[in-house]
Design an enzyme around this catalytic site. Structure first.
Site, mmCIF file in Angstrom:
data_model
loop_
_atom_site.group_PDB
_atom_site.id
_atom_site.type_symbol
_atom_site.label_atom_id
_atom_site.label_comp_id
_atom_site.label_asym_id
_atom_site.label_seq_id
_atom_site.Cartn_x
_atom_site.Cartn_y
_atom_site.Cartn_z
ATOM 1 N N SER A 17 0.846 -1.195 0.000
ATOM 2 C CA SER A 17 0.000 0.000 0.000
ATOM 3 C C SER A 17 0.885 1.249 0.000
ATOM 4 O O SER A 17 1.648 1.451 -0.932
ATOM 5 C CB SER A 17 -0.961 -0.037 1.187
ATOM 6 O OG SER A 17 -1.996 0.910 1.030
ATOM 7 N N ASP A 20 -9.247 -4.496 -6.118
ATOM 8 C CA ASP A 20 -8.854 -3.615 -5.020
ATOM 9 C C ASP A 20 -9.693 -2.337 -5.095
ATOM 10 O O ASP A 20 -9.464 -1.483 -5.950
ATOM 11 C CB ASP A 20 -7.360 -3.285 -5.144
ATOM 12 C CG ASP A 20 -6.795 -2.604 -3.908
ATOM 13 O OD1 ASP A 20 -7.583 -1.955 -3.183
ATOM 14 O OD2 ASP A 20 -5.576 -2.711 -3.683
ATOM 15 N N HIS A 73 -7.701 -5.267 -1.483
ATOM 16 C CA HIS A 73 -6.442 -4.670 -1.030
ATOM 17 C C HIS A 73 -5.638 -5.597 -0.123
ATOM 18 O O HIS A 73 -4.413 -5.504 -0.055
ATOM 19 C CB HIS A 73 -6.747 -3.362 -0.305
ATOM 20 C CG HIS A 73 -5.562 -2.466 -0.131
ATOM 21 N ND1 HIS A 73 -4.761 -2.064 -1.177
ATOM 22 C CD2 HIS A 73 -5.027 -1.891 0.987
ATOM 23 C CE1 HIS A 73 -3.788 -1.286 -0.721
ATOM 24 N NE2 HIS A 73 -3.921 -1.170 0.572
#
Length: 723
Positions: free
Chosen positions: A593, A668, A700
Site C-alpha cells: 500500500s 482492489d 487490497h
C-alpha cells in the site's frame, strides 16, 4: 585400550543423543500462513455487561453465554443456536445486547462490502420468553441497532432507513429517496467509511424518540469501474462512487427524524457544501445534536451544536492547524453527562493531548502534556471524573495505559514495558491490559482500575513452549543519524547463527505512511523472521512523517508525500552499507500500500543503492487516490500540482536499474488496480524490464483460499533469485 574406545564411543553417542534432543526447527511459510504456529492467543469478543462483574461472549460450543469476569467461569447460557431449527443460525457471526440485556440482536449470513461495511440477516431473540424473530423478511439489512430503551431497532436497506417496533415487529420506512450510486441514507459512502472509519450513519437519541442520520448525495461523484471475473463466462462490471483527489465529493446533510411527530428536520451544517461532517453525537438531554465539521482541506474543525426542533446550529468550538487536523475518529469528542463540557484531543501544543473545554465560558484546559502523546481514548468514568487512555511511554517505541482526572492528575495503570492496550468493564471497575514486547508474547491480565491484579487471563505459555523448539532469529532495536542530523528509530532481525565477520544481504521493510509506526516494542514472529532464517538481514526504519514523535516530525511531509520519506529510506540503506556485516551491493526494499508506493519510489530514486524492490498494491500517483486521505496530507492537486507529481513513482520509472516486482489484486476497491496498470505502461514506454503478479478478484488485502501462501512464496522466491 578397549575400555578407552568404549568410553569414547559412549561420549560420542551420548553427545549425539543430546544434540538430537536440543535440535531445533526453522520457521517455514507453511507454519506462518497455514498452521499459525507462532500466532499468539488473545482474549477477544468479550462484551462488558451492565454489571461490571460479568461479560458475555461466545463459548466453545458456539453459544452466547455470560461469564464471571474475575474468574472466567461460565454462569449461564443466554442463547443456544442449536435450540432452533434454523439454518441461518449456523452462520451466526456477531451479536448485540439491548441496554437492559433482555434481548439479543443476532447477525447471520454476513456478506462483506468494503473494509467495514456488510449486509446481514438480523434476528431478535428475547432472553426471557425464548422467542426468536427475524428482524425483516424484506431483504438483508445494514447497521441494525437497538434503540436505547430496547423497544425498537433501526436499520438500513437499499440506502433507506427503517424502524422495527419489537412489540409488533411492524416495519416502518422513514426515508424514501435512497438509490444505489446516488442517494445514501443512514450509511457512509465509500470514502467516509474508509478514511473517517465511519461505520454507521444512524444515531439514536438517548431518549429513543429520535434518530439522527446522515444523507449522502453522491450523484455528482464520478463512478469507478472494476471488472470482477468470478470464473464466469462474462465478467461483471462493478461500479461504485469513488471521489479521487481534487474531484467532487458527496454533498452530506444531517437530519433528525422524530418518531412521535413522524417528521424529519434538516440540521444546519452551514452554507458550504464542499466539506465533511466527520461525526455526529447527541447531547445528553436529546434536545441538541453535535456535528463535527471539517473544511475540504481538513485544516479547520468546528463542533456545531444544533437545536433539533428548529435545525438551527451554532459553532461551540473551533480549531485550525497550519497543516491539517488529525483524522477525526470516535474518541475525538466526549460530552460530559451534564452537557456543559467537551473532552477533546488536539495537537495545539505540538503533541497530541487531551483537553477539557467549557462550552459556556469557552475556556479550554489542557489535561495531559509532554512528549508522551495520547494515542487512544478508552472512555470517561463519570463517577470518578476520570478519562482512561493509551499514550506513549517515554519513547515512541512503547505505549502504556493511563488515567487522568479533570484536574490534570495523570496516573499510569500498566506496569509492564512494551506495547500496552486495554479493554475496560462498562462502569470502569476493571481493566484488561494487553501487553507484549519484542521478547515477550502477548499476555492479558485483569486488574481493578485501582491497581489490584485479579487474574491472568492469557499468558501464552503454550506459545512460549513452542518457540523453545524453533530457531528464532534475533530482533533488536537501533537508532542512527542521517546526513541531515535526523535521528531515526529502527529494528533489525539478524540471520540465524549471525557472524559479524560475514557479509549479509539486507531486505528492508517499511510502511512510512503519515502518523504510522512499524518500529514498536511488541511481539511478532512472522515474515521478517522467516527471511532471517533464509540468511537475510531484515531492517525496518520509521522515517520522517511517522507517528509518536510530535506534530513537527509527522507533518513536515505535508504537501510533498514521499519526498522526505524516500530520502530517509535511502539514507537507511546507505547507513547499512557502512556496517561491516552488510553486503553493500545486495540491499532490497519492499512494502504494501503506502509501503508499496515507497518501495517503488526508493528503487527508482535510489537506483544506485537498492538492488531490487517489491511493491504490493502500491499507490503510483496520488492523483489516483481518494479525496479525504490524499488532500489531508497533500492539499488539492489543483493547488499543488508539483507536490503530487514530483514524488509519484510513475514519474521516475526511467531511473530503474534493479529488479522490480509489482503485485496487485484486480478487485482492489481501495488502491485501484489502475495504479499498477499506469505504472506498467510507464515502465514499458521507458523500455524497462520488470516482473508483475496479478491476483484475480482479490481486494487490497490479497487473501482468500491459498492466496496468502502463494503471495509470500512468490516474494520469497523473488528475493532468493534477485538478492
Amino acid at each position: 585400550m578397549r575400555k578407552v574406545i568404549i568410553a569414547v564411543l559412549s561420549v560420542i553417542l551420548g553427545f549425539q543423543c543430546v544434540s538430537a534432543q536440543v535440535s531445533k526447527e526453522n520457521i517455514t511459510l507453511d507454519e506462518l500462513f497455514k498452521k499459525g504456529t507462532f500466532r499468539a492467543k488473545s482474549i477477544w469478543g468479550l462484551n462488558p455487561m451492565n454489571n461490571d462483574e460479568f461479560y458475555s461472549a461466545f463459548n466453545s460450543k458456539g453459544q452466547i453465554a455470560v461469564f464471571k469476569l474475575s474468574t472466567g467461569e461460565q454462569e449461564k447460557v443466554i442463547f443456544d443456536p442449536s435450540s432452533f431449527d434454523n439454518s441461518d443460525l449456523k452462520s451466526l457471526s456477531s451479536y448485540e445486547l439491548s441496554s437492559d440485556e433482555s434481548m439479543i440482536l443476532l447477525a447471520t449470513n454476513v456478506k462483506p462490502i468494503y473494509r467495514r461495511s456488510y449486509t446481514a440477516e438480523f434476528y431478535v431473540y428475547n432472553i426471557n420468553t425464548k422467542e426468536l424473530r427475524k428482524l425483516s423478511d424484506n431483504g438483508a439489512q445494514m447497521n441494525a441497532a437497538f434503540s436505547p430503551d430496547g423497544k425498537k431497532v433501526a436499520f438500513v436497506r437499499d440506502n433507506n432507513i427503517f424502524i422495527v417496533d419489537l412489540l409488533t415487529f411492524k416495519e416502518k420506512q422513514i426515508t424514501f429517496d435512497g438509490k444505489y450510486n446516488s442517494i445514501i441514507n443512514g450509511d457512509p459512502d465509500w470514502v467516509y467509511e474508509e478514511e473517517f472509519a465511519l461505520t454507521t450513519g444512524i444515531q439514536w437519541s438517548p431518549d429513543s424518540k429520535k434518530i439522527a442520520f446522515y444523507r449522502f448525495d453522491e450523484s455528482r461523484v464520478k463512478l469507478f469501474n472494476m471488472t470482477t471475473y468470478n470464473r464466469e463466462l462474462y465478467p461483471e462490471n462493478y461500479t461504485f462512487k469513488y471521489p479521487k483527489a481534487g474531484e467532487e465529493n458527496s454533498i452530506v446533510t444531517i437530519h433528525v427524524f422524530d418518531l412521535e411527530s413522524n417528521s424529519t428536520k434538516k440540521m444546519d451544517v452551514g452554507p458550504e457544501t464542499d466539506q465533511y461532517i466527520a461525526r455526529i453525537k447527541w447531547m445528553p438531554l436529546s434536545d441538541k445534536l453535535c456535528m463535527i465539521r471539517l473544511n475540504r482541506l481538513q485544516n479547520k474543525v468546528d463542533i456545531l451544536v444544533a437545536d433539533i426542533t428548529t435545525g438551527n446550529s451554532e459553532v461551540a468550538f473551533s480549531e485550525s492547524n497550519k497543516y491539517y487536523i488529525e483524522e477525526v475518529s470516535d474518541d475525538y469528542l466526549t460530552i460530559t453527562p451534564d452537557g456543559k463540557k467537551f473532552i477533546l484531543t488536539s495537537e495545539r501544543d505540538g503533541y497530541m493531548h487531551i483537553y477539557l473545554y467549557d462550552i459556556q465560558s469557552k475556556k479550554i484546559t489542557q489535561l495531559t502534556s509532554g512528549t508522551n502523546e495520547v494515542s487512544a481514548i478508552y472512555g470517561f468514568d463519570t463517577k470518578r471524573n476520570t478519562i482512561y487512555y493509551q499514550g506513549y511511554d517515554q519513547s515512541p517505541l512503547r505505549k502504556a495505559i493511563y488515567s487522568v482526572n479533570l484536574k490534570g492528575k495523570v496516573k499510569k495503570l500498566s506496569s509492564k514495558s512494551g506495547t500496552n492496550s486495554a479493554v475496560f468493564s462498562r462502569n470502569y471497575k476493571y481493566v484488561m491490559i494487553y501487553n507484549s514486547s519484542i521478547t515477550e508474547p502477548l499476555s492479558v491480565v485483569l486488574f481493578t482500575t485501582k491497581g489490584k491484579q485479579v487474574r491472568v487471563m492469557e499468558d501464552n505459555h503454550s506459545l512460549k513452549e513452542r518457540l523453545s523448539k524453533y530457531n528464532i532469529p534475533q530482533k533488536e532495536f537501533f537508532t542512527f543519524k542521517t546526513s541531515e542530523g535526523v535521528e531515526l528509530n529502527g529494528y533489525m532481525v539478524k540471520p540465524l547463527n549471525f557472524d559479524s565477520t560475514k557479509h549479509y544481504p539486507v531486505m528492508m521493510y517499511q510502511y512510512s505512511g503519515p502518523g504510522s509506526q512499524t518500529v514498536l516494542d511488541r511481539f511478532r514472529i512472522g515474515w521478517d523472521e522467516y527471511l532471517a532464517t533464509l540468511g537475510y538481514m531484515v531492517v525496518c526504519v520509521d522515517g520522517r512523517g511517522t507517528g509518536g514523535r510530535g506534530e513537527q516530525f509527522k507533518k513536515m511531509t505535508y504537501g510533498q508525500l514521499g519526498y522526505y520519506e524516500s530520502i530517509d529510506q535511502i539514507e537507511t540503506a546507505k547507513y547499512l552499507q557502512t556496517l561491516p556485516f552488510v553486503d553493500a551491493s545486495r540491499i532490497g526494499i519492499w512494502g504494501w500500500s503506502f509501503g508499496g508506493y515507497m518501495s517503488s519510489l526508493c528503487l527508482f530514486k535510489g537506483a544506485d543503492v537498492f538492488k531490487m524492490a517489491i511493491a504490493v498494491a502500491p499507490v503510483t500517483n496520488w492523483r489516483y487516490y481518494d479525496s479525504i486521505y490524499t488532500e489531508r496530507y497533500m492539499g488539492l492537486p489543483q493547488d499543488n500540482p508539483l507536490g503530487y507529481d514530483n514524488n509519484s513513482p510513475i514519474n521516475h520509472v526511467d531511473k530503474l536499474k534493479g529488479k522490480f516486482l509489482l503485485i496487485h489484486g484486480t478487485a482492489d476497491d481501495n488502491v485501484h488496480f489502475q495504479n499498477s496498470i499506469e505504472m506498467i505502461e510507464k515502465l514499458v514506454q521507458a523500455g524497462k524490464q520488470f516482473d508483475v503478479m496479478v491476483y484475480p478478484d482479490k481486494n487490497h488485502s490479497i487473501r482468500g483460499g491459498n492466496t496468502t501462501m502463494h503471495l509470500y512464496t512468490l516474494m520469497a522466491n523473488y528475493i532468493k533469485e534477485n538478492l
